[in-house]
Scaffold this active site. Structure first.
Site, short mmCIF file in Angstrom:
data_model
loop_
_atom_site.label_atom_id
_atom_site.label_comp_id
_atom_site.label_asym_id
_atom_site.label_seq_id
_atom_site.Cartn_x
_atom_site.Cartn_y
_atom_site.Cartn_z
CE LYS A 293 4.70 101.26 137.69
NZ LYS A 293 4.65 99.93 138.22
CB ILE A 294 4.18 100.12 129.06
CG1 ILE A 294 5.16 99.40 129.99
CG2 ILE A 294 4.71 100.12 127.65
CD1 ILE A 294 5.09 97.93 129.92
#
Lengths: 604, 657
Positions: free
Chosen positions: A26-27
């Site tokens: 996600k990051i």
């Protein structure tokens, strides 16, 4: 529209990543890899003695990467593109002689099958029919690949492109095409794509300086000898080279190694050995086979109203009391300090005990981008620890609100193989050390030691069964079987492919190698009547068949037990014997059933 | 520490009388110290959930409450709690109800009350250990006539004694001066003992030496030492579970063995449960999981309509539990089978040890033949410096592993130590840039700075007798997470509603660099700091404005234009005559470039548009240019090219103003 209830509902999507993969996508975004494979006639020439063609070998590698991605990093995107083809197939069909066989996406069963179809004799035939060999414009091929990247809506963190070819002059000296290819290559590199060359054997040798030296990305640092690599002519070599590049190193954490006040070396922590697990199951809706989401909510049993986080506390039960804490207190208890490594001191290597092991190690490498000068101090520390054969003892907090552990930092020097491929990277291995609580007190049984004759005989056995251990030598049969099963189901195969259980002892081979040694050893250590295979109960030292004396209860004793309500204290076998003795027929075998039956019999 | 399964009864007997509250200024009184000892001890029992039974007797109390008190005898002694398993209630009572009182109690009388309590309350039950712990400053008048009877009684009933005093015991009378030298920490010693204390000390010694215990004087402790030792919660102890199996080599050689977990990552025994904030009841809180489709309505799906599936790369494969069970990898169950033997050096890649435990493998208990056979294997491996590579499966339902069995020979026992090794799938071969790099190579001066740091920070040193001393042993430190956890639980149990206490100083100290090292490494660290400049790199996380991007790209463009002429140049400067044709080629190229959503390509498109514009101006025919730009502008929202458009507008302004 989200209702208030939803707001406080913790939502979890079922399709969470397999635990074996590391890092948070996600990051950081997804990793991607494009195989750009030369499909010219030269690639299909078979070696002497029927050695597989370069194309065949490449497809084998692509397949291996596909399947290993499925197992260990199924969110990575992979593409397979051919250049120098007769046919053309690409998104807007704006490029001739470029064939996008697989565009960038997660590899699946069908893709594995499609790559399989290109292997071997049949594969070469299929390739000739579908893609063919034609003109070459590497520039167009690279441009096409650039479009593949830009068509992806997902965030990509790591972009790699591998060119597989055995032609060092793909355009046969056409300088316009050469120039165009160089331009496209540099465009790609500017957008963060790393271009590698997997050059394959060709008669007369592969000369990188003719053309490809301007195409590939510069090595990560000057000393890397990437370009002097010999072309691969063996599958294992090629596989090793692809493997080394294919995985993006992803730091578990970036933190400081603090040597003292104000001396912080930035380091990245990497997991180099992670137990691969069977990925968790996904819940699907029966009708459509689509994944469902799960929502977990917490509500009050009596009122049925949803509970806000502030309406919940945490508790543990000790000493007759519910001890209650706020939820943030539960976290706060675990906090000792901010994440980081703090140097306690150094110890000679022999002080690290073999059995001080509680979890797999991680790896430490400096992060020059975070703190400038880290690499130099790290390098000096590594060099000196290695020279002096000492390890650094550190206190380690790996994340926020994690309690500390002590770790040993073991220096590891860089090692290269004959082909200049890195086998071990330079850095520290981080060994987790146990606390006092992690040791169990054992009461070891004591026996006389074996005599030297007995030991010598065993030494013969050991020497006969010597082999060279390699850590990559054993596949996990459980995981392999699981994925074969899925593969079979996904592809509608009749039965899954057989797996070879590599961790099964090859009993026949062992027996054959040992020959009479086994009997000779047994004669030395075991008496004639002794049989280690028999059940333990029958081979007490006394050797006889005598059983434990039966605890027979008299009727009076039993009655007393019934009266005092102490039947519970008797063991199940005793109760069973008692049932038999008094002719009580029981259907159950549970203790309470036996007791109930006895009480019913004796009270009547 | 007593063995498992045995029953223990302990009476804590504490003096709360007048003199216990005396203290030198700035020092804790004997009362406070003794109370701490008791608290720590009880806390330890409660949270380790041992089955030790505990009673608490106080003496020097204002009131009298004990079964023996009669006719003015056994006065000022109160049985606070009878023999029972200690609980949080007891902790709370100690915190709140054990307070300094103002009478004097005879410690020998109190001892008799304790013995009587043990005698009556353990009657008819089996105990393996009866113990009385007496905490007092011995500053009371004593009726010493009963001493002999008491000693006899203690011996007969097998009761052991422990004394906790404010001062250490002198082993011989000449040791008087010695104690003053070595012990500033024990209040009372410096000032000298009172007449009663001296007399009582003799009685204590007489008692401890006449009891049938080795080194009886070792059971006389000072309050401070006791607190230090008790501070550490007893380590979490678990009963080792035997794993009987057979070690096999081929089909016909087997040795009966038994395995135990020897080292393992121990986790806390209890999980946090969720309770209602008001009632503190867990039954008031219910968690429920519902499933829903990933559509706009979040349509709920019944549990029965859910089947199981797995991801195979991009595919999702429905795979029922029944099928999975049937098709999964199956094996023959528990085993410890040798696959072969290999050199130890080939396996001791410490960083490739897997799993979270070390097993110790012994020969089966009471089987001498197995003992000899296993010993032969252990010794053979040891002499050859080799290990066995084995297949290990705990039972039929657990996954089999591959691992190494190392020989381990100690003075009193021999065993194999098993550790799991990685599977091929577990390993990640990362490559890292070499550190043998001119930029990072440390200078000789830098290397010697590191050398002296290592010298100053060696934790293992030889003392004057040539014996090794290890200043820091992590495996002797109790897991601080557990210590802190129980400290907070204790606090919350006795003082609800108050914030959690800070980490105890002793624990902080135990986790820190030893003081000697801190002192020694100060100078080398200063040198190191000077020799190795370290500068934190500022993170540029701010988003660039489009003008900035444009400027950067412009700068880059100049370079690019020099280094390489891209195809645009061919088109723009070629021999094509009509703007229309050029325009078509240019727009085609612009479109091609715009298929890459990337600033670099945007910039190139802009360059093309500029070229288009210039050509149009030159030839005074702006029709095609204008209509193309119009249609391009119209298509911006659909194609998501807003960023490009912004750059284009900015760029035109930058270039033409």
């Amino acid at each position: 529209k989200a209702s208030l209830g939803d707001f406080f509902t913790s939502m979890t999507t079922e399709s969470t990543r397999s635990p074996s993969s590391i890092g948070d996508y996600k990051i950081t975004g997804r990793d991607s890899l494009v195989f750009l494979v030369d499909a010219s006639k030269e690639m299909f020439i078979k070696g002497e003695d029927g050695e597989p063609s370069n194309f065949d070998m490449t497809m084998q590698v692509v397949r291996t990467v596909y399947t290993s991605k499925i197992i260990s990093s199924d969110k990575d995107l992979v593409a397979l593109v051919f250049y120098g083809t007769e046919e053309s197939k690409n998104p807007r069909n704006s490029f001739k002689h470029v064939y996008v066989y697989h565009d960038l996406s997660e590899p699946g069963a069908k893709r594995v099958q499609e790559v399989d179809a290109l292997r071997g004799e049949k594969g070469a035939k299929l390739a000739a029919e579908t893609i063919g060999s034609g003109e070459t414009s590497l520039g167009d091929a690279l441009w096409c690949c650039a479009n593949l990247y830009s068509d992806i809506k997902l965030r990509l963190s790591h972009k790699r492109l591998m060119i597989f070819t055995c032609r060092d002059e793909p355009h046969g000296g056409d300088s316009v095409k050469d120039r165009q290819a160089r331009t496209k290559a540099s465009d790609l590199k500017e957008t963060g794509v790393v271009i590698d060359l997997m050059h394959l054997m060709k008669p007369g040798g592969f000369d990188i300086s003719l053309f490809f030296c301007d195409i590939v990305s510069p090595p990560e640092d000057e000393s890397e000898l990437g370009l002097q690599l010999q072309p691969s002519d063996k599958l294992e070599d090629l596989l090793k080279r692809v493997r080394a590049k294919e995985l993006k190193k992803r730091a578990l954490a970036r933190l400081n190694l603090c040597l003292g006040e104000g001396i912080n070396v930035a380091v990245g922590i990497y997991a180099t050995a992670v137990a691969a697990r069977k990925p968790g199951s996904i819940k699907l809706y029966r009708e459509t086979n689509e994944p469902v989401r799960s929502k977990t909510r917490t509500f009050h049993t009596q009122t049925g109203s949803l509970l806000l986080p502030s309406e919940i506390k945490k508790a543990q039960y000790y000493g007759g009391k519910e001890i209650v804490m706020e939820r943030d207190e539960v976290d706060a208890i675990k906090k000792f300090d901010d994440p980081g490594l703090f140097l306690i001191g150094f110890k000679p290597m022999e002080k690290l005990k073999l059995h001080h092991h509680i979890r797999p190690a991680v790896f430490l490498y400096p992060e020059e981008d975070e703190v400038k000068g880290s690499s130099c101090l790290f390098s000096a520390l590594l060099k000196k620890c290695s020279e002096r054969n000492v390890f650094a003892l550190c206190r380690f907090i790996s994340r926020r609100n994690y309690p500390p552990r002590f770790v040993a930092l073991l220096p590891q020097n860089e090692e290269l193989d004959e082909g200049k491929v890195q086998i071990t990277p330079p850095g520290f291995n981080v060994i987790y050390l146990p606390f006092a609580d992690d040791f169990r007190t054992l009461d070891p049984p004591q026996f006389p030691s074996a005599s030297q004759t007995q030991v010598d005989k065993m030494k013969e056995i050991v020497s006969k069964l010597r082999f060279k251990y390699r850590s990559e030598g054993f596949e996990n049969p459980v995981i392999q079987q699981h994925f074969r099963n899925l593969e079979a189901l996904a592809l509608d195969m009749m039965a899954p492919e057989e797996i070879e259980d590599l961790i099964m002892p090859k009993v026949d081979q062992i027996d054959q190698r040992l020959g009479p040694l086994v009997q000779e050893f047994k004669d030395l250590v075991y008496p004639a009547y002794y049989n280690p295979e028999s059940k333990p109960a029958a081979k007490r030292k006394t050797g006889g068949a005598e059983k434990k004396p039966k605890v027979e209860l008299t009727e009076d004793e039993l009655k007393a037990h019934v009266q005092n309500n102490t039947l519970v204290k008797l063991t199940v076998p005793v109760l069973k014997d008692a049932c038999k003795q008094f002719g009580v027929r029981t259907t159950g075998t549970k203790k309470q059933e036996l007791i109930d039956a006895l009480i019913a019999r004796l009270r009547s | 520490m007593r063995k498992h399964g045995l029953k223990t009864a302990v009476v804590l007997c504490m003096d709360v009388g007048l003199t216990m509250s005396n203290s030198a200024p700035g020092e804790e009184s004997s009362f406070e110290l003794a109370k701490k000892v008791i608290q720590k001890f009880v806390q330890r029992q409660v949270f380790s959930e041992t089955k030790i039974e505990l009673a608490l007797v106080l003496f020097g109390t204002d009131s009298t409450d004990n079964p023996l008190s009669q006719d003015g005898q056994y006065q000022n002694i109160r049985v606070h709690r009878h023999l029972r398993i200690p609980d949080c209630e007891l902790l709370i009572e100690i915190e709140n109800q054990v307070q300094p009182e103002s009478k004097e109690g005879d410690w020998l009388d109190a001892l008799v009350v304790c013995m009587d309590l043990l005698h009556t309350e353990t009657k008819g039950k089996k105990y393996d250990c009866l113990n009385i712990a007496l905490l007092t400053d011995l500053n009371t008048q004593t009726n010493e006539e009963s001493l002999e009877v008491i000693i006899n009684n203690l011996t007969q009933s097998g009761i052991t004694m422990q004394f906790f005093l404010p001062f250490p015991v002198e082993e011989d009378k000449e040791g008087q001066g010695d104690s003053e030298r070595r012990d500033p920490g024990h209040p009372g010693t410096g000032k000298g003992l009172s007449r009663e204390q001296k007399k009582n000390m003799e009685l204590v010694k007489e008692m401890m030496l006449s009891l049938d215990v080795e080194d009886g004087l070792d059971e006389i402790h000072t309050f401070r030492n006791a607190i230090e030792e008790l501070c550490m919660f007893k380590r979490v102890e678990r009963r080792p579970v035997a794993w009987p199996c057979q070690l096999t080599i081929g089909s016909s050689l087997s040795i009966r063995i038994v395995g135990y977990k020897a080292v393992t990552d121990e986790k806390p025994k209890k999980m946090w449960i969720t309770v209602d904030a008001q009632s503190h009841q867990k039954d008031d809180v219910k968690r429920e999981t519902v499933y829903c489709l990933d559509d706009d309505n979040e349509t709920e799906v019944q549990k029965d309509d859910i089947i199981q599936g797995f991801r195979y790369g991009s595919d999702i494969v429905p795979f029922s539990k029944v099928d999975q069970e049937q098709m999964k990898y199956k094996h023959d169950g528990k085993c410890f089978a040798v696959l072969g033997f290999t050199k130890q050096s080939a396996v001791i890649h410490r960083h490739q040890f897997m799993g979270s435990q070390i097993l110790k493998i012994f020969a089966a208990r009471d089987d001498e033949h197995a003992g000899v056979a296993l010993s032969a294997l252990i010794r053979a491996l040891n002499e050859l410096q080799m290990v066995a590579i084995v297949r290990y499966a705990y039972n039929r339902t657990s996954n089999p592993q591959v691992g190494a069995a190392f020989p381990c020979i100690k003075q009193d026992s021999e065993c194999l130590m098993y550790v799991q090794l990685p599977f091929m799938e577990d390993l990640r071969h990362f490559t890292f840039p070499s550190l043998e790099n001119k930029k990072f190579t440390p200078s000789d001066a830098q290397l010697s700075a590191v050398d002296s740091l290592i010298d100053s920070m060696m934790l293992v040193e030889e003392d004057e007798n040539g014996e090794q001393r290890d200043l820091f042993k992590p495996h002797r430190i109790p897991n601080p997470a557990f210590q802190r956890h129980f400290q907070c639980l204790h606090h919350r149990a006795v003082s609800p509603g108050t914030p959690l206490p800070p980490i105890e100083p002793w624990l902080k100290a135990a986790l820190d660099r030893p003081e000697v090292i801190t002192e020694r490494c100060q100078d080398p660290l200063d040198v190191l700091k000077r020799k190795f400049p370290l500068t934190e790199v500022e993170k540029k996380k701010k988003l660039k404005t489009s003008a900035q991007i444009f400027e950067e790209s412009e700068a880059k463009k100049v370079k690019e234009d020099e280094a390489e002429e891209y195809n645009l140049a061919n088109i723009a400067e070629g021999s094509v005559t009509s703007v229309r044709i050029r325009g078509r080629q240019l727009t085609h190229r612009i479109e091609q470039l715009l298929s890459n959503k990337n600033t670099q390509y945007y910039m190139k498109s802009i360059t093309c548009i500029q070229a288009f514009r210039e050509q149009s101006v030159k030839l005074a025919n702006a029709e095609h240019y204008n209509s193309y730009l119009q249609s391009l502008k119209g298509s911006i929202p659909n194609r998501g090219l807003e960023v490009f458009w912004e750059l284009l507008v900015q760029g035109m302004i930058c270039l033409f103003t």
